[in-house]
Design a protein around this motif. Structure first.
Motif, mmCIF file in Angstrom:
data_model
loop_
_atom_site.group_PDB
_atom_site.id
_atom_site.type_symbol
_atom_site.label_atom_id
_atom_site.label_comp_id
_atom_site.label_asym_id
_atom_site.label_seq_id
_atom_site.Cartn_x
_atom_site.Cartn_y
_atom_site.Cartn_z
ATOM 1 N N LYS A 9 0.839 -1.196 0.000
ATOM 2 C CA LYS A 9 0.000 0.000 0.000
ATOM 3 C C LYS A 9 0.876 1.248 0.000
ATOM 4 N N LYS A 10 0.412 2.273 -0.694
ATOM 5 C CA LYS A 10 1.169 3.520 -0.749
ATOM 6 C C LYS A 10 1.268 4.133 0.645
ATOM 7 N N PRO A 11 2.419 4.687 1.005
ATOM 8 C CA PRO A 11 2.592 5.268 2.346
ATOM 9 C C PRO A 11 1.891 6.609 2.480
ATOM 10 N N GLN A 12 1.587 6.960 3.707
ATOM 11 C CA GLN A 12 0.958 8.260 3.977
ATOM 12 C C GLN A 12 1.997 9.380 3.887
ATOM 13 N N THR A 13 1.520 10.545 3.493
ATOM 14 C CA THR A 13 2.390 11.720 3.474
ATOM 15 C C THR A 13 2.512 12.256 4.902
ATOM 16 N N PRO A 56 9.272 15.879 12.415
ATOM 17 C CA PRO A 56 9.069 14.481 12.839
ATOM 18 C C PRO A 56 8.126 13.714 11.909
ATOM 19 N N PHE A 57 7.097 14.381 11.411
ATOM 20 C CA PHE A 57 6.130 13.730 10.522
ATOM 21 C C PHE A 57 6.736 13.510 9.132
ATOM 22 N N GLU A 58 7.564 14.470 8.685
ATOM 23 C CA GLU A 58 8.226 14.325 7.392
ATOM 24 C C GLU A 58 9.248 13.190 7.431
ATOM 25 N N ASP A 59 9.945 13.037 8.579
ATOM 26 C CA ASP A 59 10.923 11.950 8.725
ATOM 27 C C ASP A 59 10.212 10.591 8.698
ATOM 28 N N ARG A 60 9.085 10.496 9.399
ATOM 29 C CA ARG A 60 8.334 9.246 9.412
ATOM 30 C C ARG A 60 7.791 8.912 8.028
ATOM 31 N N SER A 61 7.363 9.958 7.313
ATOM 32 C CA SER A 61 6.854 9.749 5.962
ATOM 33 C C SER A 61 7.959 9.272 5.024
ATOM 34 N N ALA A 62 9.155 9.846 5.166
ATOM 35 C CA ALA A 62 10.290 9.456 4.320
ATOM 36 C C ALA A 62 10.671 7.996 4.569
ATOM 37 N N LYS A 63 10.620 7.573 5.839
ATOM 38 C CA LYS A 63 10.949 6.175 6.171
ATOM 39 C C LYS A 63 9.903 5.229 5.571
ATOM 40 N N LEU A 64 8.625 5.606 5.688
ATOM 41 C CA LEU A 64 7.558 4.783 5.110
ATOM 42 C C LEU A 64 7.698 4.677 3.595
ATOM 43 N N LYS A 65 8.123 5.780 2.955
ATOM 44 C CA LYS A 65 8.313 5.791 1.503
ATOM 45 C C LYS A 65 9.457 4.862 1.101
ATOM 46 N N ALA A 66 10.543 4.879 1.886
ATOM 47 C CA ALA A 66 11.682 3.998 1.592
ATOM 48 C C ALA A 66 11.281 2.536 1.741
#
Length: 243
Positions: A9-13, A56-66
């Motif tokens: 599933k696509k990750p959340q932004t 913090p939310f952008e870092d979590r989003s980047a990890k989910l995207k990776a």
């Protein structure tokens, strides 16, 4: 049989992660649970956040995207078809919508009105938003449970307007079937008012459909009429040949 591959599933932004964690507070501030209102307020709040608060939310989003990219490469390497799950969901949704549209067209073509709502459902329709706000969620089971408790505790005077409206809708609904089916509906309606049907057996009819005993009587009359027509059209006399 090998298990079917499941597409990642696509990750959340970053915004959606933040919105998920702050939805309750935003709903309370907006004074409603409407998605469009909450989303608009959320967008305004997100734009006003500082870069430090967003990080913090952008870092979590980047990890989910990776993680998503890694899982997607593995999915493709295993022979998975990208977009197949979305296509299947879309086809199922379209089929359901088409079935509903056909059903609605058939009902409109027959001029049959929708079954009237009861007093409880009329009341629930007018108070759903307030009940969802009180319950803290718009989930139907939770709202329905709270609504049932509220309706039971409601005073007779408060229920009366909804009961009167429900009776008015029911009368209009019954009138349609009386005009559409005439005497047949009159017989069915009279059967509903008595503990037994036309043949003396218990009548369990609900709504405009004739009760079981009423249907049996109608079927018997139809068979008798058919037999009579066949006899009249036959060359043989109706009396015994030995007379």
């Amino acid at each position: 049989m090998a298990a079917e591959l499941e597409e990642p599933k696509k990750p959340q932004t970053a915004y959606w992660i933040w919105l998920g964690e702050n939805r309750d507070a935003l709903t309370k501030e907006a004074g409603t649970m409407k998605g469009s209102v909450v989303a608009k307020l959320g967008g305004e709040k997100w734009k006003g956040l500082s870069a430090t608060a967003k990080k913090p939310f952008e870092d979590r989003s980047a990890k989910l995207k990776a993680d998503y990219d890694t899982a997607m490469e593995k999915f493709k390497a295993s022979g998975g078809q990208v977009g197949k799950r979305r296509l299947e969901k879309k086809e199922a949704k379209d089929a359901k919508a088409d079935k509903k549209a056909k059903k609605d067209r058939a009902r409109k073509a027959s001029l049959k009105p929708a079954r009237p709502a009861s007093a409880y459902w009329l009341w629930l329709g007018e108070n759903r938003e307030a009940l969802a706000k009180e319950a803290g969620t718009a989930k139907p089971p939770v709202v329905a449970k709270l609504a049932g408790e509220k309706w039971k505790a409601l005073a007779a005077a408060a229920k009366k307007p909804f009961e009167a409206k429900a009776a008015e809708l029911k009368a209009a609904y019954d009138k349609f079937f009386l005009l559409a089916f005439g005497k047949r509906w009159s017989v069915a309606a009279s059967s509903l008012a008595h503990p037994s049907g036309p043949l003396g057996r218990p009548c369990r009819a609900v709504g405009p459909r004739p009760c079981r005993s009423g249907r049996a009587a109608a079927a018997a009359r139809t068979r008798t009429a058919r037999t009579t027509r066949r006899r009249r059209s036959s060359a043989e006399p109706d009396w015994p040949t030995w007379l």
